[in-house]
Design a protein around this motif. Structure first.
Motif, PDB file in Angstrom:
ATOM      1  N   ILE A  51       0.848  -1.176   0.000  1.00  0.00           N
ATOM      2  CA  ILE A  51       0.000   0.000   0.000  1.00  0.00           C
ATOM      3  C   ILE A  51       0.889   1.233   0.000  1.00  0.00           C
ATOM      4  CG2 ILE A  51      -0.195   0.006   2.521  1.00  0.00           C
ATOM      5  CD1 ILE A  51      -3.086   1.031   2.149  1.00  0.00           C
ATOM      6  N   ARG A  52       0.567   2.192  -0.839  1.00  0.00           N
ATOM      7  CA  ARG A  52       1.329   3.426  -0.927  1.00  0.00           C
ATOM      8  C   ARG A  52       0.605   4.535  -0.183  1.00  0.00           C
ATOM      9  NH1 ARG A  52       5.278   3.615  -4.895  1.00  0.00           N
ATOM     10  NH2 ARG A  52       5.242   1.937  -6.463  1.00  0.00           N
ATOM     11  N   PHE A  53       1.402   5.445   0.371  1.00  0.00           N
ATOM     12  CA  PHE A  53       0.855   6.596   1.079  1.00  0.00           C
ATOM     13  C   PHE A  53       1.291   7.881   0.377  1.00  0.00           C
ATOM     14  CE2 PHE A  53      -0.561   3.742   4.123  1.00  0.00           C
ATOM     15  CZ  PHE A  53       0.462   2.943   4.593  1.00  0.00           C
ATOM     16  N   PRO A  54       0.499   8.935   0.341  1.00  0.00           N
ATOM     17  CA  PRO A  54      -0.785   9.057   1.019  1.00  0.00           C
ATOM     18  C   PRO A  54      -1.993   8.609   0.195  1.00  0.00           C
ATOM     19  CG  PRO A  54      -0.195  11.163   0.104  1.00  0.00           C
ATOM     20  CD  PRO A  54       0.933  10.218  -0.233  1.00  0.00           C
ATOM     21  N   THR A  55      -1.754   8.071  -1.008  1.00  0.00           N
ATOM     22  CA  THR A  55      -2.886   7.717  -1.881  1.00  0.00           C
ATOM     23  C   THR A  55      -3.659   6.498  -1.398  1.00  0.00           C
ATOM     24  OG1 THR A  55      -1.476   6.328  -3.265  1.00  0.00           O
ATOM     25  CG2 THR A  55      -1.681   8.666  -3.876  1.00  0.00           C
ATOM     26  N   ASN A  56      -3.007   5.646  -0.572  1.00  0.00           N
ATOM     27  CA  ASN A  56      -3.607   4.375  -0.138  1.00  0.00           C
ATOM     28  C   ASN A  56      -3.889   3.438  -1.301  1.00  0.00           C
ATOM     29  OD1 ASN A  56      -3.558   4.933   2.628  1.00  0.00           O
ATOM     30  ND2 ASN A  56      -5.551   5.946   2.550  1.00  0.00           N
ATOM     31  N   SER A  57      -3.183   3.605  -2.378  1.00  0.00           N
ATOM     32  CA  SER A  57      -3.339   2.670  -3.501  1.00  0.00           C
ATOM     33  C   SER A  57      -2.649   1.356  -3.149  1.00  0.00           C
ATOM     34  CB  SER A  57      -2.727   3.262  -4.767  1.00  0.00           C
ATOM     35  OG  SER A  57      -1.340   3.509  -4.585  1.00  0.00           O
ATOM     36  N   THR A  58      -3.276   0.263  -3.546  1.00  0.00           N
ATOM     37  CA  THR A  58      -2.768  -1.063  -3.197  1.00  0.00           C
ATOM     38  C   THR A  58      -2.319  -1.834  -4.433  1.00  0.00           C
ATOM     39  OG1 THR A  58      -5.038  -1.897  -3.242  1.00  0.00           O
ATOM     40  CG2 THR A  58      -4.129  -1.290  -1.095  1.00  0.00           C
ATOM     41  N   ALA A  59      -1.464  -2.783  -4.196  1.00  0.00           N
ATOM     42  CA  ALA A  59      -0.988  -3.675  -5.245  1.00  0.00           C
ATOM     43  C   ALA A  59      -0.926  -5.083  -4.676  1.00  0.00           C
ATOM     44  CB  ALA A  59       0.381  -3.238  -5.748  1.00  0.00           C
ATOM     45  N   TYR A  60      -1.206  -6.061  -5.516  1.00  0.00           N
ATOM     46  CA  TYR A  60      -1.206  -7.455  -5.083  1.00  0.00           C
ATOM     47  C   TYR A  60      -0.486  -8.318  -6.104  1.00  0.00           C
ATOM     48  CZ  TYR A  60      -4.860  -5.894  -1.909  1.00  0.00           C
ATOM     49  OH  TYR A  60      -5.562  -5.223  -0.939  1.00  0.00           O
ATOM     50  N   ASP A  61       0.195  -9.319  -5.591  1.00  0.00           N
ATOM     51  CA  ASP A  61       0.758 -10.320  -6.487  1.00  0.00           C
ATOM     52  C   ASP A  61      -0.385 -11.095  -7.120  1.00  0.00           C
ATOM     53  OD1 ASP A  61       1.941 -13.408  -6.620  1.00  0.00           O
ATOM     54  OD2 ASP A  61       3.340 -11.839  -7.269  1.00  0.00           O
ATOM     55  N   ASP A  62      -0.173 -11.537  -8.352  1.00  0.00           N
ATOM     56  CA  ASP A  62      -1.237 -12.256  -9.063  1.00  0.00           C
ATOM     57  C   ASP A  62      -1.701 -13.487  -8.298  1.00  0.00           C
ATOM     58  OD1 ASP A  62      -0.006 -11.620 -12.454  1.00  0.00           O
ATOM     59  OD2 ASP A  62      -1.255 -10.422 -11.097  1.00  0.00           O
ATOM     60  N   SER A  63      -0.810 -14.104  -7.551  1.00  0.00           N
ATOM     61  CA  SER A  63      -1.144 -15.355  -6.866  1.00  0.00           C
ATOM     62  C   SER A  63      -2.142 -15.161  -5.732  1.00  0.00           C
ATOM     63  CB  SER A  63       0.125 -16.009  -6.324  1.00  0.00           C
ATOM     64  OG  SER A  63       0.719 -15.193  -5.324  1.00  0.00           O
ATOM     65  N   VAL A  64      -2.330 -13.916  -5.288  1.00  0.00           N
ATOM     66  CA  VAL A  64      -3.229 -13.678  -4.154  1.00  0.00           C
ATOM     67  C   VAL A  64      -4.379 -12.741  -4.493  1.00  0.00           C
ATOM     68  CG1 VAL A  64      -1.301 -14.046  -2.564  1.00  0.00           C
ATOM     69  CG2 VAL A  64      -1.967 -11.702  -3.201  1.00  0.00           C
ATOM     70  N   LYS A  65      -4.403 -12.228  -5.703  1.00  0.00           N
ATOM     71  CA  LYS A  65      -5.482 -11.317  -6.088  1.00  0.00           C
ATOM     72  C   LYS A  65      -6.835 -11.976  -5.922  1.00  0.00           C
ATOM     73  CE  LYS A  65      -3.108  -8.239  -9.321  1.00  0.00           C
ATOM     74  NZ  LYS A  65      -2.914  -7.853 -10.738  1.00  0.00           N
ATOM     75  N   GLY A  66      -7.749 -11.231  -5.316  1.00  0.00           N
ATOM     76  CA  GLY A  66      -9.085 -11.758  -5.077  1.00  0.00           C
ATOM     77  C   GLY A  66      -9.203 -12.574  -3.809  1.00  0.00           C
ATOM     78  N   ARG A  67      -8.070 -12.887  -3.175  1.00  0.00           N
ATOM     79  CA  ARG A  67      -8.100 -13.673  -1.932  1.00  0.00           C
ATOM     80  C   ARG A  67      -7.550 -12.888  -0.741  1.00  0.00           C
ATOM     81  NH1 ARG A  67      -5.084 -18.084  -1.396  1.00  0.00           N
ATOM     82  NH2 ARG A  67      -3.419 -17.402  -2.808  1.00  0.00           N
TER      83      ARG A  67
END
Length: 125
Positions: A51-67
């Motif tokens: 998660i980046r600040f201050p935007t609170n944008s998130t990123a996920y590895d493909d293996s965990v997206k949606g979980r």
């Protein structure tokens, strides 16, 4: 004082859920990003969520997206990793990390300087 302290790990069966917490109250520098990483013996540490600040944008590895879902509670100075529909391949030591500098790739471990001691997650089939 330890800057980052993880908790919430444990053993669950496949399909189960866990919520990891990272207490950041010991870390007072400005934070550009925080991430959750995991590592198994003999393998490199890999990024799971960030998660980046201050935007609170998130990123996920493909293996965990949606979980997996990463969130923060600023008032409690904690970040969380909600892990649902866990799979045996999610078994690993999980670490939270913080970066006092801007990171180009938020899921790359090399961009982070502050690390917790980890919490073990074990998923059985």
């Amino acid at each position: 004082q330890v800057p980052l302290v993880e908790s919430g790990g444990g053993s669950v069966q496949a399909g189960g859920s866990l919520r990891l917490s990272c207490d950041t109250s010991g870390y007072t520098d400005y934070t550009y990003a925080m991430g959750w990483f995991r590592q198994t013996p003999g393998k490199e540490r890999e990024g799971v969520a960030a998660i980046r600040f201050p935007t609170n944008s998130t990123a996920y590895d493909d293996s965990v997206k949606g979980r997996f879902t990463m969130t923060r509670d600023s008032a409690k100075r904690e970040v969380y990793l909600q892990m649902d529909n866990l799979k045996p391949e999610d078994t690993a030591m999980y670490y939270c990390a913080a970066s006092p500098l801007w990171v180009q790739r938020s899921l790359e471990p090399n961009g982070y300087r502050i690390w917790g001691q980890g919490t073990q997650v074990t998923v059985s089939s």
